[in-house]
Design a protein around this motif. Structure first.
Motif, PDB file in Angstrom:
ATOM      1  N   GLU E  16       8.148   2.670  -2.618  1.00 20.53           N
ATOM      2  CA  GLU E  16       7.410   3.275  -3.730  1.00 20.53           C
ATOM      3  C   GLU E  16       6.455   4.372  -3.223  1.00 20.53           C
ATOM      4  O   GLU E  16       6.326   5.429  -3.842  1.00 20.53           O
ATOM      5  N   LYS E  17       5.805   4.072  -2.100  1.00 17.21           N
ATOM      6  CA  LYS E  17       4.882   5.077  -1.542  1.00 17.21           C
ATOM      7  C   LYS E  17       5.652   6.338  -1.137  1.00 17.21           C
ATOM      8  O   LYS E  17       5.186   7.467  -1.332  1.00 17.21           O
ATOM      9  N   LYS E  18       6.843   6.119  -0.569  1.00 18.47           N
ATOM     10  CA  LYS E  18       7.648   7.290  -0.172  1.00 18.47           C
ATOM     11  C   LYS E  18       8.038   8.113  -1.403  1.00 18.47           C
ATOM     12  O   LYS E  18       7.962   9.350  -1.375  1.00 18.47           O
ATOM     13  N   GLU E  19       8.436   7.450  -2.484  1.00 13.37           N
ATOM     14  CA  GLU E  19       8.761   8.187  -3.723  1.00 13.37           C
ATOM     15  C   GLU E  19       7.550   8.990  -4.200  1.00 13.37           C
ATOM     16  O   GLU E  19       7.678  10.151  -4.606  1.00 13.37           O
ATOM     17  N   THR E  20       6.381   8.363  -4.142  1.00 10.35           N
ATOM     18  CA  THR E  20       5.163   9.045  -4.585  1.00 10.35           C
ATOM     19  C   THR E  20       4.881  10.284  -3.742  1.00 10.35           C
ATOM     20  O   THR E  20       4.585  11.369  -4.275  1.00 10.35           O
ATOM     21  N   LEU E  21       4.989  10.131  -2.408  1.00  2.00           N
ATOM     22  CA  LEU E  21       4.740  11.291  -1.537  1.00  2.00           C
ATOM     23  C   LEU E  21       5.716  12.418  -1.850  1.00  2.00           C
ATOM     24  O   LEU E  21       5.334  13.586  -1.971  1.00  2.00           O
ATOM     25  N   MET E  22       7.009  12.067  -1.978  1.00  2.00           N
ATOM     26  CA  MET E  22       8.020  13.101  -2.249  1.00  2.00           C
ATOM     27  C   MET E  22       7.736  13.815  -3.576  1.00  2.00           C
ATOM     28  O   MET E  22       7.833  15.033  -3.666  1.00  2.00           O
TER      29      MET E  22
END
Lengths: 65, 65, 65, 65, 65, 65
Positions: E16-22
């Motif tokens: 989820e954090k990776k999706e947010t960063l992207m």
């Protein structure tokens, strides 16, 4: 077969300093990991201080403070 | 979605040669791995011979020998 | 002396495919720019689809649509 | 300790825009992942449109179409 | 056409954090530089703390102090 | 503010060797260019021999010859 990439700001980075960095990093990899100097590649990228950020601002601005 | 980064010394690297490299690497990834050319990104970085080391010295110096 | 770095998602990227990519990119640089294969370095990085974003979301999510 | 590298074409990339990118990416990593801004490094590389390929051709050529 | 590469240590870096960063980096580049999200590529590399050095020692060792 | 990225094949690359590389490269940049160790970042990427090509073939295959 190591590949080393160094990003540095350009000030003080003379031709001689670059030769020294290339020689010493290559020797370090030979001495510590037995890497063959003939397949050790080193590239140096000179990054302007406007394009380098730390602490949320450029090095250019940081040095003015 | 491939991303390819090519580091090359600048001599002989004309605009036409760069177009050829970009086209052929993109075709290679389409042909071998079925990658979509429209999301295949290629960047070319031109590295001066002073900033490229092999065998513990710069390519500039190596070519003078 | 070229250095080429390829980022690819891992699916379908067999040992044989990797050999093919390395051979063909090396041949391309020899044929187009007269680069010596013995100093042409290619590294392949396998990036999981969770860690690759395009259009603001991961390739993992994009493929689910 | 994050390290972020951004490749961008140079048009419109003023000193002020670069400061804004550095500040906002650093804040994003602090807010989302609790990363310390003082060890967050960001480098921006300006890639000429001749050296950036997508769809098998340079951005320079693509923009002429 | 921007390309952004983020190196981060893996702790707390959920899907989820990776999706947010992207999503947020892509939005930032759209808002600040008018970059097209459909050609904005982001890759995240998870670097183990043993392989990340600052101040001459690994982050692993630094956190033990 | 230097940033150094080292790509190495994993064999023999123990935790101790990595600490040594990080310490010595940081000291080299301090001694030669007066760079502050506290902002010197070094990352080590371990590249499998299947994914490293030289002379148009992988290091894995090359070592079998």
């Amino acid at each position: 077969m190591p590949y080393v990439h160094m990003k540095l700001t350009p000030e003080g980075l003379t031709k001689e300093k670059k030769e020294t960095l290339m020689r010493k990093v290559t020797e370090l990899l030979r001495d510590e990991l037995d890497k063959n100097p003939e397949t050790t590649i080193i590239t140096i990228e000179e990054v302007p201080t406007d394009n380098w950020g730390i602490g949320g601002e450029s090095v250019t601005r940081r040095r003015q403070l």
